[in-house]
Design a protein around this motif. Structure first.
Motif, short mmCIF file in Angstrom:
data_model
loop_
_atom_site.label_atom_id
_atom_site.label_comp_id
_atom_site.label_asym_id
_atom_site.label_seq_id
_atom_site.Cartn_x
_atom_site.Cartn_y
_atom_site.Cartn_z
N LEU A 115 0.83 -1.20 0.00
CA LEU A 115 0.00 0.00 0.00
C LEU A 115 0.87 1.26 0.00
CD1 LEU A 115 -2.94 0.94 0.06
CD2 LEU A 115 -2.81 0.92 2.56
N ALA A 116 1.94 1.25 0.79
CA ALA A 116 2.85 2.39 0.80
C ALA A 116 3.50 2.59 -0.56
CB ALA A 116 3.93 2.18 1.88
N MET A 117 3.96 1.52 -1.17
CA MET A 117 4.60 1.63 -2.48
C MET A 117 3.63 2.12 -3.54
SD MET A 117 7.78 1.07 -2.50
CE MET A 117 7.91 0.90 -4.27
N ALA A 118 2.38 1.69 -3.46
CA ALA A 118 1.40 2.13 -4.44
C ALA A 118 1.15 3.63 -4.33
CB ALA A 118 0.09 1.36 -4.23
N SER A 119 1.09 4.13 -3.10
CA SER A 119 0.87 5.56 -2.90
C SER A 119 2.04 6.38 -3.41
CB SER A 119 0.64 5.85 -1.41
OG SER A 119 -0.55 5.23 -0.95
N VAL A 120 3.24 5.90 -3.16
CA VAL A 120 4.44 6.61 -3.62
C VAL A 120 4.59 6.51 -5.13
CG1 VAL A 120 6.96 6.57 -3.56
CG2 VAL A 120 5.67 6.39 -1.43
N GLY A 121 4.22 5.36 -5.68
CA GLY A 121 4.50 5.10 -7.09
C GLY A 121 3.41 5.52 -8.05
N GLY A 122 2.40 6.25 -7.57
CA GLY A 122 1.36 6.71 -8.48
C GLY A 122 0.41 5.63 -8.93
N ARG A 123 0.32 4.53 -8.16
CA ARG A 123 -0.56 3.42 -8.53
C ARG A 123 -1.53 3.12 -7.40
NH1 ARG A 123 -1.03 1.96 -13.57
NH2 ARG A 123 -1.47 -0.17 -12.93
N ALA A 124 -1.89 4.12 -6.63
CA ALA A 124 -2.74 3.91 -5.48
C ALA A 124 -4.16 3.55 -5.88
CB ALA A 124 -2.76 5.16 -4.60
N PRO A 125 -4.81 2.66 -5.12
CA PRO A 125 -6.22 2.39 -5.37
C PRO A 125 -7.08 3.59 -4.97
CG PRO A 125 -5.54 1.33 -3.34
CD PRO A 125 -4.29 1.91 -3.97
N ASP A 126 -8.33 3.57 -5.36
CA ASP A 126 -9.24 4.65 -4.98
C ASP A 126 -9.56 4.62 -3.49
OD1 ASP A 126 -9.90 5.91 -7.63
OD2 ASP A 126 -10.52 3.85 -8.07
N VAL A 127 -9.73 3.43 -2.95
CA VAL A 127 -10.07 3.25 -1.54
C VAL A 127 -9.31 2.03 -1.04
CG1 VAL A 127 -11.92 2.80 0.14
CG2 VAL A 127 -12.40 4.18 -1.91
N ALA A 128 -8.86 2.08 0.21
CA ALA A 128 -8.18 0.93 0.80
C ALA A 128 -8.54 0.81 2.28
CB ALA A 128 -6.66 1.05 0.65
N VAL A 129 -8.58 -0.42 2.75
CA VAL A 129 -8.77 -0.69 4.17
C VAL A 129 -7.43 -0.65 4.87
CG1 VAL A 129 -9.37 -2.49 5.83
CG2 VAL A 129 -10.88 -2.05 3.90
N MET A 130 -7.38 0.00 6.02
CA MET A 130 -6.25 -0.07 6.92
C MET A 130 -6.78 -0.32 8.32
SD MET A 130 -3.69 3.07 5.87
CE MET A 130 -2.49 2.52 7.11
N HIS A 131 -5.96 -0.91 9.18
CA HIS A 131 -6.29 -0.89 10.60
C HIS A 131 -6.12 0.55 11.10
CE1 HIS A 131 -5.41 -5.24 10.18
NE2 HIS A 131 -6.39 -5.35 11.06
N ALA A 132 -7.06 1.00 11.89
CA ALA A 132 -6.98 2.37 12.40
C ALA A 132 -5.70 2.61 13.18
CB ALA A 132 -8.19 2.67 13.29
N SER A 133 -5.19 1.56 13.81
CA SER A 133 -3.97 1.69 14.60
C SER A 133 -2.74 1.94 13.74
CB SER A 133 -3.75 0.44 15.45
OG SER A 133 -3.64 -0.71 14.62
N ARG A 134 -2.83 1.77 12.43
CA ARG A 134 -1.68 1.97 11.54
C ARG A 134 -1.66 3.36 10.91
NH1 ARG A 134 1.05 -2.82 10.15
NH2 ARG A 134 2.61 -1.33 9.40
N VAL A 135 -2.76 4.10 11.04
CA VAL A 135 -2.85 5.40 10.36
C VAL A 135 -1.76 6.36 10.82
CG1 VAL A 135 -4.31 7.44 10.06
CG2 VAL A 135 -5.30 5.15 9.85
N ALA A 346 -10.56 0.36 8.89
CA ALA A 346 -10.90 1.72 8.53
C ALA A 346 -10.69 1.95 7.03
CB ALA A 346 -10.07 2.72 9.33
N LEU A 347 -11.49 2.81 6.46
CA LEU A 347 -11.45 3.11 5.04
C LEU A 347 -10.63 4.37 4.81
CD1 LEU A 347 -15.19 2.32 4.75
CD2 LEU A 347 -13.42 1.03 3.54
N THR A 348 -9.69 4.29 3.88
CA THR A 348 -8.75 5.38 3.65
C THR A 348 -8.68 5.72 2.16
OG1 THR A 348 -6.83 3.92 3.33
CG2 THR A 348 -7.33 4.62 5.59
N LEU A 349 -8.12 6.91 1.89
CA LEU A 349 -7.85 7.35 0.52
C LEU A 349 -6.33 7.36 0.33
CD1 LEU A 349 -10.26 10.44 0.45
CD2 LEU A 349 -10.67 8.20 -0.62
#
Length: 465
Positions: A115-135, A346-349
């Motif tokens: 998920l981190a690599m996708a956000s950095v690399g311009g390939r992020a999904p529209d929505v992703a689940v994360m544990h709230a404790s990781r935000v 939790a749902l994230t962008l």
């Protein structure tokens, strides 16, 4: 409110895709940050090898029917994955202008790295689940985009729809980075037949009030006299998460605080040691087995070998399938302060450099549809975060869910740091340093001091993302 019922035949989870890694363009402003350099190095070293075709961000094409394709990543497998697939199918059937496609990735570190690599690399999904404790470990590095509260309100979601501590967990530096789908606390399940035979079932058919540590031990021993096995099933061997869940529940019930915001741990050591000492008393071979693993604990309870079970709400389907008579409730307040360990899906962008406004609006609508129709998620055991669902007549009919739902009002997430939270190494540090306190009766003060020293080592390091 009107709640949709779950689909009878939800589609199975999407298989984990496999594809070669792609490049990673620089973020906003065109420069390459230290964070991007580090994550890019991880990819080059083979640490992240499947980002390329994971259904991430690409130019949106509106289908003939006007629906925008949305990419949705999560880490839910097994029974939870099947239920989530049903929620996605139901959301798509709402005909609200999108068609969401889920991508399911391996739970834990592999998911969060991708998920981190996708956000950095311009390939992020529209929505992703994360544990709230990781935000707290992701938002400061720019890996998540904040939610627009006005746009959320436009699709029927606002702060007042959530319990305060659940909403606040998604907030950092005045911005909201995650919207909880649920809370999944550590709770107490109990066999009502065993409890009745042990004289521990009240006239209301519920467990008698247990309000202090000695009463809990007495009730457990009475149940052991019925089962011949143990009073309580609790498995922890080789499982730092299970160790931490019970410890942190008791620690917070003692009123303990743990602050990881500085370069050294600030913690209530007395509360920590007292909690570990009580756990040692429980692991006496009568109340609990002193050396049980999680799978053995599940098996023991569902086969009638114990009267109570310390576990997460996620085990509800397993226990129901066993066919035993049981109920559940928040873990009794033994040390003065109502508290329970919990986390939230939790749902994230995930960050996108230049998101299309209409694509984002479709993502918001998708999230609203998941939240507003999350009753099937409750049927699977989780406590919906969207309170109109919890307050509905349909939810009131769910047993034992309605009996343990108050645990969401006393939940406690991991102390915030870049290395804490579900699927992180934080609980593994607890395993490494404290397991012998549980298993061999080692000195609680020495074990906890070793844990603090280990966490101090992490606090001295910068957040790599």
């Amino acid at each position: 409110m009107g709640l949709r019922r779950p689909l009878r035949h939800p589609v199975p989870p999407t298989p984990v895709p496999r594809a070669p890694a792609t490049g990673w363009p620089p973020g906003p402003g065109g420069g390459v940050t230290r964070r991007q350099m580090l994550l890019g190095s991880l990819a080059a070293a083979g640490g992240v090898a499947t980002i390329g075709a994971l259904g991430g961000c690409s130019p949106a094409t509106v289908a003939a029917g006007g629906a925008r394709p949305l990419s949705y990543w999560h880490l839910l497998s097994g029974g939870d994955g099947v239920v989530m697939a049903g929620l996605v199918e139901e959301a798509n059937a709402s005909d609200n202008g999108y068609e969401a496609t889920q991508t399911v990735l391996a739970w834990g570190a592999p998911y969060y790295t991708k998920l981190a690599m996708a956000s950095v690399g311009g390939r992020a999904p529209d929505v992703a689940v994360m544990h709230a404790s990781r935000v707290a470990g992701y938002a400061p590095g720019g890996l998540l985009d904040p939610w627009d509260l006005d746009l959320l309100a436009d699709v029927g979601v606002q702060e007042g729809d959530f319990l305060e501590r659940v909403w606040e967990k998604g907030t950092l530096d005045g911005n909201v980075y995650s919207i909880a789908l649920d809370s999944h606390p550590f709770v107490l399940m109990y066999n009502t037949d065993v409890a009745e035979q042990a004289g521990a079932l009240g006239d209301d058919g519920r467990l008698v009030p247990v309000e202090d540590p000695e009463t809990f031990l007495e009730v457990a021993r009475a149940m052991q006299g019925v089962t011949g096995g143990h009073g309580v099933s609790y498995g922890y061997l080789g499982d730092g998460a299970q160790m931490w869940r019970l410890f942190y529940t008791f620690f917070k019930q003692h009123g303990g605080e743990m602050d990881l915001s500085g370069d050294r741990v600030q913690v209530d050591t007395d509360a920590a040691v007292a909690s570990l000492e009580y756990i040692q008393r429980m692991l006496d071979g009568t109340v609990c087995t002193p050396n049980g693993d999680y799978g053995t604990a599940v098996s023991e309870f569902v086969t009638g070998g114990s009267g109570m079970f310390l576990t997460g709400v996620w085990e509800l389907p397993t226990v129901k399938a066993a066919g035993i008579a049981f109920d559940a409730q928040p873990i009794p307040t033994l040390f003065g302060t109502p508290a329970a360990y919990a986390d939230s899906h939790a749902l994230t962008l995930p960050h996108q450099n230049d998101p299309d406004p209409e694509q984002r609006r479709a993502a918001y609508q998708f999230v609203a549809d998941l939240l507003q129709n999350s009753l099937p998620w409750a049927e699977a055991g989780h406590i919906p975060a969207f309170q109109p669902v919890v307050d509905s007549a349909e939810y009131a009919e769910l047993t034992p869910q309605v009996n343990y739902a108050p645990a969401a009002e006393i939940l406690n997430y991991d102390p915030e740091a870049w290395f804490t939270g579900s699927g992180s190494d934080f609980q593994a540090y607890f395993l490494e340093t404290v397991q012998n306190v549980y298993l061999e009766g080692a000195d609680p003060a020495e074990g906890f001091d070793a844990f603090v020293r280990r966490v101090d080592v992490q606090l001295a390091k910068p957040n790599p993302v």
